[in-house]
Design an enzyme around this catalytic site. Structure first.
Site, PDB file in Angstrom:
ATOM      1  CG  HIS A 106      -1.682  -1.287   1.388  1.00 40.80           C
ATOM      2  ND1 HIS A 106      -1.284  -2.253   2.285  1.00 40.80           N
ATOM      3  CD2 HIS A 106      -2.762  -1.779   0.743  1.00 40.80           C
ATOM      4  CE1 HIS A 106      -2.104  -3.299   2.192  1.00 40.80           C
ATOM      5  NE2 HIS A 106      -3.001  -3.042   1.277  1.00 40.80           N
TER       6      HIS A 106
HETATM    7  S1  FES Z   1       1.683  -0.485   3.363  1.00 41.35           S
HETATM    8 FE1  FES Z   1       0.100  -1.863   3.834  1.00 41.35          FE
HETATM    9  S2  FES Z   1       1.173  -3.627   4.481  1.00 41.35           S
HETATM   10 FE2  FES Z   1       2.740  -2.190   4.077  1.00 41.35          FE
END
Ligand code: FES
Length: 209
Positions: free
Chosen positions: A166
């Site tokens: 993410h």
């Molecule tokens: S940014 Fe979501 S698990 Fe690393």
């Protein structure tokens, strides 16, 4: 134990595409190596008695860093988690100051580390980083990205770790950037140096504060 090695300046190299590809392949080998090591350990542990199994699963892990080159990282498994041991270059350490304005928890007040790692380097010795390689958002494994200003991470990037799940960013001390999903810095496990300082024991620190 898996090892990877990334040239710290590859992001500035005109031939960066090929090197980047090589780096990704190298990291892939590191991950496979860690999984392979785990696969070898599990049958051994499962043949033990329940109490011996519990003890082995939480046992400290010893790492020999005598041959670790600057920029190189080894990955070991401790309590089922990947733990990185990274030898940072002077250039990577210098980059820490430059990114401070981008960080959410500069002093590591809200993060998980022993007291002796609550400093800018988040380590006992500035050049050696010992860190749990699990993103504090939802548990993916961030990539080691030591290059300065690579195209995909931008001009401000001074080397660090990038979580592909993410988009969380961490500096080369594992300190989280502002404006990303991960809430805290990466975790530093308890650890201590053994005689000669060429070996690190992960999982114990003798209660050192
Ligand atoms: S940014 Fe979501 S698990 Fe690393």
């Amino acid at each position: 134990m898996a090892t990877d090695n990334v040239a710290p300046d590859e992001g500035n190299n005109p031939g960066g595409v090929d090197k980047k590809r090589r780096r990704l392949l190298t990291q892939g080998v590191g991950v496979v190596g860690a999984a392979g090591a785990a696969a070898m350990v599990i049958p051994f542990i499962s043949s033990m008695s329940p109490s011996a199994r519990a003890k082995a699963a939480g046992a400290p892990v010893e790492v020999d860093i005598s041959k670790l080159e600057p920029g190189q990282r080894v990955i070991v498994e401790w309590r089922g988690k990947p733990v990185w041991v990274l030898k940072r270059t002077p250039a990577l350490l210098e980059g820490l100051k430059a990114v401070e304005g981008n960080l959410r928890d500069i002093e590591s007040d809200d993060s998980d580390q022993p007291e002796y790692a609550k400093n800018d380097y988040r380590s006992i010795k500035p050049e050696i980083l010992v860190m749990v390689g699990i993103c504090t958002h939802l548990g993916c494994s961030p990539s080691y990205r030591p290059e300065v200003a690579p195209v995909d991470l931008g001009d401000d990037w001074q080397g660090g770790f990038f979580c592909p799940c993410h988009g969380s960013r961490f500096d080369i001390s594992g300190r989280v950037y502002k404006g990303v999903p991960a809430p805290t810095n990466l975790e530093v496990p308890p650890h201590q140096y053994m005689a000669g300082d060429t070996r690190i024991l992960i999982g114990v620190d003798g209660g050192r504060a």
